[in-house]
Scaffold this active site. Sequence first.
Site, PDB file in Angstrom:
ATOM      1  CB  THR A  32      46.448  46.611  36.841  1.00 47.29           C
ATOM      2  OG1 THR A  32      47.146  46.685  35.660  1.00 47.29           O
ATOM      3  CG2 THR A  32      47.153  46.715  38.200  1.00 47.29           C
ATOM      4  CG  ASP A  69      41.221  46.650  34.626  1.00 44.60           C
ATOM      5  OD1 ASP A  69      41.718  47.666  34.356  1.00 44.60           O
ATOM      6  OD2 ASP A  69      41.542  46.096  35.746  1.00 44.60           O
ATOM      7  CB  ALA A 122      35.782  48.470  39.219  1.00 48.33           C
ATOM      8  N   GLY A 132      41.645  52.967  39.535  1.00 50.97           N
ATOM      9  CA  GLY A 132      42.912  53.572  39.898  1.00 50.97           C
ATOM     10  C   GLY A 132      43.347  53.183  41.247  1.00 50.97           C
ATOM     11  N   GLY A 133      42.629  52.512  42.047  1.00 49.51           N
ATOM     12  CA  GLY A 133      43.104  51.979  43.453  1.00 49.51           C
ATOM     13  C   GLY A 133      44.655  51.478  43.154  1.00 49.51           C
ATOM     14  CD  GLU A 164      43.476  49.756  35.812  1.00 47.71           C
ATOM     15  OE1 GLU A 164      42.798  50.793  36.442  1.00 47.71           O
ATOM     16  OE2 GLU A 164      43.662  48.610  36.313  1.00 47.71           O
ATOM     17  CE  LYS A 209      36.960  45.787  44.870  1.00 45.38           C
ATOM     18  NZ  LYS A 209      37.894  45.120  43.995  1.00 45.38           N
TER      19      LYS A 209
END
Length: 232
Positions: free
Chosen positions: A28, A84, A86, A98-99, A106, A124
């Site tokens: 996501t 995914d 990050a 979790g942003g 997830e 990041k």
Amino acid sequence: SPIDKAKFVAARRSVDYIEDGMRVGLGTGSTAAWMVRCLGERMREEGLRITGVPTSSRTADLARKMGIKVVSLDEAKWLDVTIDGADEFDGDLNLIKGGGGALLQEKIVATASDRMVVITDSAKEVKTLGAFPLPLEVIPFGWQTTRALIEETLVNMDVLGREVSLRMNDDVPYMTDEGNYILDLHLRRIGNPRQLSLVVNQVPGIVENGLFIDIADVVVIGHGDGAVEVRD
Ligand code: DER
């Protein structure tokens, strides 16, 4: 923009890890959305057949739009790979996620996979996790008490900041696919992410936290000039 280009090239490179017939966890966020689009393109161009397990309702919608066969995790049981994004990653490939508010599904999907491939942009990478606020999924019942217990717990932890805020969606609390709330912990620096991840989940009312420890196997890092780096 360079950031979008970085996300796109990382997403496109990550799709190389997917082979015909695989069961794939679909992440996501904006980088994962590029991956889902690239996956759809590979399916159209090469006839690639995969089964997708989404980590949020919005990823499920996008995957279906791309013609990807979407099934539940219970139906797939175990996955060959999860791709995914990050919010932060460190030298041990530990992550803050979790942003996008989907950390619970997830983490479950990534853990139920042979491999987790993380797709990021170079901004990041951090030496120490924590500049990005750590998301916690918390049940709505008694969430203010849960927040107070978390703040108390943080006093003994190796962190710099202690402010905990309820994530809002305009003027109401943000609600996850499970109908839970998100608390964001503004810690500034997490000295011992493994310990913090174990301790916060013991507070009653906390469902899961956004620290992914020993879960990521590969981090694909996109750069604004189109270069891609793979860390494992
Ligand atoms: O919510 C998440 O964990 C997402 O993966 C997110 O944090 C990364 O989102 P981005 O790819 O839009 O930066």
